[in-house]
Design an enzyme around this catalytic site. Sequence first.
Site, PDB file in Angstrom:
ATOM      1  N   ASN A  12      34.453 -19.115  21.848  1.00 40.27           N
ATOM      2  CA  ASN A  12      35.886 -19.406  22.003  1.00 40.27           C
ATOM      3  C   ASN A  12      36.639 -18.135  21.611  1.00 40.27           C
ATOM      4  O   ASN A  12      36.741 -17.820  20.433  1.00 40.27           O
ATOM      5  CB  ASN A  12      36.260 -20.579  21.084  1.00 40.27           C
ATOM      6  CG  ASN A  12      37.762 -20.844  21.069  1.00 40.27           C
ATOM      7  OD1 ASN A  12      38.511 -20.278  21.884  1.00 40.27           O
ATOM      8  ND2 ASN A  12      38.192 -21.699  20.153  1.00 40.27           N
ATOM      9  N   LYS A  14      39.684 -17.565  21.808  1.00 41.19           N
ATOM     10  CA  LYS A  14      41.063 -17.820  21.329  1.00 41.19           C
ATOM     11  C   LYS A  14      42.016 -16.857  22.034  1.00 41.19           C
ATOM     12  O   LYS A  14      41.776 -16.502  23.186  1.00 41.19           O
ATOM     13  CB  LYS A  14      41.117 -17.746  19.797  1.00 41.19           C
ATOM     14  CG  LYS A  14      40.034 -18.625  19.159  1.00 41.19           C
ATOM     15  CD  LYS A  14      40.179 -18.830  17.685  1.00 41.19           C
ATOM     16  CE  LYS A  14      39.048 -19.734  17.193  1.00 41.19           C
ATOM     17  NZ  LYS A  14      39.132 -20.021  15.765  1.00 41.19           N
ATOM     18  N   HIS A  98      40.929 -28.667  19.892  1.00 38.12           N
ATOM     19  CA  HIS A  98      40.633 -27.702  18.818  1.00 38.12           C
ATOM     20  C   HIS A  98      41.649 -27.893  17.685  1.00 38.12           C
ATOM     21  O   HIS A  98      42.822 -28.178  17.934  1.00 38.12           O
ATOM     22  CB  HIS A  98      40.710 -26.272  19.366  1.00 38.12           C
ATOM     23  CG  HIS A  98      40.120 -25.270  18.415  1.00 38.12           C
ATOM     24  ND1 HIS A  98      40.798 -24.846  17.287  1.00 38.12           N
ATOM     25  CD2 HIS A  98      38.921 -24.641  18.400  1.00 38.12           C
ATOM     26  CE1 HIS A  98      40.023 -23.994  16.622  1.00 38.12           C
ATOM     27  NE2 HIS A  98      38.883 -23.860  17.277  1.00 38.12           N
ATOM     28  N   GLU A 100      43.194 -25.891  15.962  1.00 39.10           N
ATOM     29  CA  GLU A 100      44.371 -25.013  16.048  1.00 39.10           C
ATOM     30  C   GLU A 100      45.423 -25.620  16.969  1.00 39.10           C
ATOM     31  O   GLU A 100      46.623 -25.396  16.778  1.00 39.10           O
ATOM     32  CB  GLU A 100      43.936 -23.604  16.505  1.00 39.10           C
ATOM     33  CG  GLU A 100      43.222 -22.870  15.367  1.00 39.10           C
ATOM     34  CD  GLU A 100      42.250 -21.790  15.798  1.00 39.10           C
ATOM     35  OE1 GLU A 100      42.240 -21.408  16.986  1.00 39.10           O
ATOM     36  OE2 GLU A 100      41.468 -21.333  14.933  1.00 39.10           O
ATOM     37  N   GLU A 168      34.003 -28.852  13.692  1.00 35.30           N
ATOM     38  CA  GLU A 168      34.466 -27.597  13.097  1.00 35.30           C
ATOM     39  C   GLU A 168      35.327 -27.912  11.864  1.00 35.30           C
ATOM     40  O   GLU A 168      36.513 -28.235  12.007  1.00 35.30           O
ATOM     41  CB  GLU A 168      35.314 -26.812  14.096  1.00 35.30           C
ATOM     42  CG  GLU A 168      34.584 -26.457  15.367  1.00 35.30           C
ATOM     43  CD  GLU A 168      35.269 -25.312  16.110  1.00 35.30           C
ATOM     44  OE1 GLU A 168      34.662 -24.244  16.212  1.00 35.30           O
ATOM     45  OE2 GLU A 168      36.422 -25.489  16.557  1.00 35.30           O
ATOM     46  N   GLY A 174      37.311 -19.133  10.718  1.00 29.22           N
ATOM     47  CA  GLY A 174      37.902 -17.811  10.523  1.00 29.22           C
ATOM     48  C   GLY A 174      37.980 -17.378   9.078  1.00 29.22           C
ATOM     49  O   GLY A 174      38.643 -16.399   8.746  1.00 29.22           O
ATOM     50  N   SER A 213      32.858 -19.995  11.328  1.00 32.94           N
ATOM     51  CA  SER A 213      32.232 -18.799  10.764  1.00 32.94           C
ATOM     52  C   SER A 213      30.733 -18.697  11.071  1.00 32.94           C
ATOM     53  O   SER A 213      29.952 -18.239  10.231  1.00 32.94           O
ATOM     54  CB  SER A 213      32.481 -18.714   9.249  1.00 32.94           C
ATOM     55  OG  SER A 213      33.873 -18.635   8.984  1.00 32.94           O
ATOM     56  N   GLY A 234      33.841 -18.520  17.199  1.00 37.10           N
ATOM     57  CA  GLY A 234      35.110 -17.820  17.385  1.00 37.10           C
ATOM     58  C   GLY A 234      34.912 -16.322  17.271  1.00 37.10           C
ATOM     59  O   GLY A 234      34.456 -15.646  18.198  1.00 37.10           O
ATOM     60  N   GLY A 235      35.255 -15.761  16.106  1.00 35.21           N
ATOM     61  CA  GLY A 235      35.254 -14.312  15.901  1.00 35.21           C
ATOM     62  C   GLY A 235      33.995 -13.610  16.366  1.00 35.21           C
ATOM     63  O   GLY A 235      34.058 -12.557  17.020  1.00 35.21           O
TER      64      GLY A 235
HETATM   65  P1  13P Z   1      35.260 -18.674  13.766  1.00 39.51           P
HETATM   66  O1  13P Z   1      33.858 -18.605  14.306  1.00 39.51           O
HETATM   67  O2  13P Z   1      36.027 -17.418  13.942  1.00 39.51           O
HETATM   68  O3  13P Z   1      35.288 -19.223  12.375  1.00 39.51           O
HETATM   69  O4  13P Z   1      36.032 -19.757  14.685  1.00 39.51           O
HETATM   70  C1  13P Z   1      35.457 -20.993  14.901  1.00 39.51           C
HETATM   71  C2  13P Z   1      36.236 -21.683  15.947  1.00 39.51           C
HETATM   72  O5  13P Z   1      37.351 -22.112  15.720  1.00 39.51           O
HETATM   73  C3  13P Z   1      35.627 -21.820  17.281  1.00 39.51           C
HETATM   74  O6  13P Z   1      36.332 -22.731  18.066  1.00 39.51           O
END
Ligand code: 13P
Length: 250
Positions: A12, A14, A98, A100, A168, A174, A213, A234-235
Site C-alpha cells: 500500500n 498510500k 483502511h 487512515e 492492521e 508507520g 510495520s 506500507g513504508g
Molecule cells: P506500515 O507498513 O508503514 O506500518 O503501514 C501499514 C499499512 O497501513 C498498510 O496498509
Amino acid sequence: MKKKIMPLIAGNWKMNGDAGSFLEVEVIKDRLAAQEINADVAICPPATLLHRISVALHESLAKTGAQNCHAQANGAYTGDISVPMISEAGGSYVIVGHSERRGAYNESDSDVRAKAVAALEGGIIPIVCCGESLDIRESGKAIDVVITQIINSCPDFSAEQSIVVAYEPIWAIGTGKTASVADVDEMHNAIRNALTKRFGDPGTTIKILYGGSVKPSNAKELLSVENVNGALVGGASLKADDFLGIIEAA
Ligand code: 13P
C-alpha cells in the site's frame, strides 16, 4: 497445522510515488520473473499511477490495486474513483476501510461494506481492513472491536468471488512497532473463527493479512503464524529491495 492458503503480499503505497517509482516497479518485475515465488503479489499505488503500473506489470506475477473506491459506479462524486474505473485501469484489488480512511473520512463499517460489495460486483477483490486503536488494545477490548468491524464490513460473496481481510492494529502502522507474535496469533485465530462462523467453509480459506510495520527483518516470523496469510505493507513496499525481502519471506 497451518492451512495451505497462498499468501498475498500487498504493498500500500498510500500517498507516495511518482514517475521515479517505475524504477522500483521494474526491479520488482525482473526479480519476480527470475525466481520461484510462493505468494500472490499486489502493488496498490496512488490512483494516478495505477494504469501505468498495471501496464508496466503486464504479464508479471504482480497485480495492482487501488487504495479506495466509491460504492457507486459513476455519478456526481467529485474527487472519487469507482470500481469500473479501477478495473479499466488494470486493477485487480481495492483496499477498503483502511484505518487512515476510517479515521480521516469517518468511514463506517457500512460504508466499507458498500465499497466491498461494489468491488465484488465489478469483479475486483476487496481487501477489507480492520484494526484497533491503542486505547482499545489497552482496554482489553481489541478482539471484540475487530470482530465487530469484520462482521459488519465484510460482504457476502459467491463461489466465483473472493475477499481478503487485513488486520492492521492502528498503533503499529508507520510506528516501527509490531504486534507481538502472541497477539497476532490470538487476533488472527479470532478473525478466522468469526469468518468461518459467518461464511461457513469459504470462510476457512479467506486470506487474512497482517499489516503494521512489516519489514524484511520481521516478515518471516509474522508470516509463519497460523492464520497469517500474507501482509499489507506500507513504508517497506516503497523500496523494491525491502518489498522483495518480504515477498521472499512468504
Ligand atoms: P506500515 O507498513 O508503514 O506500518 O503501514 C501499514 C499499512 O497501513 C498498510 O496498509
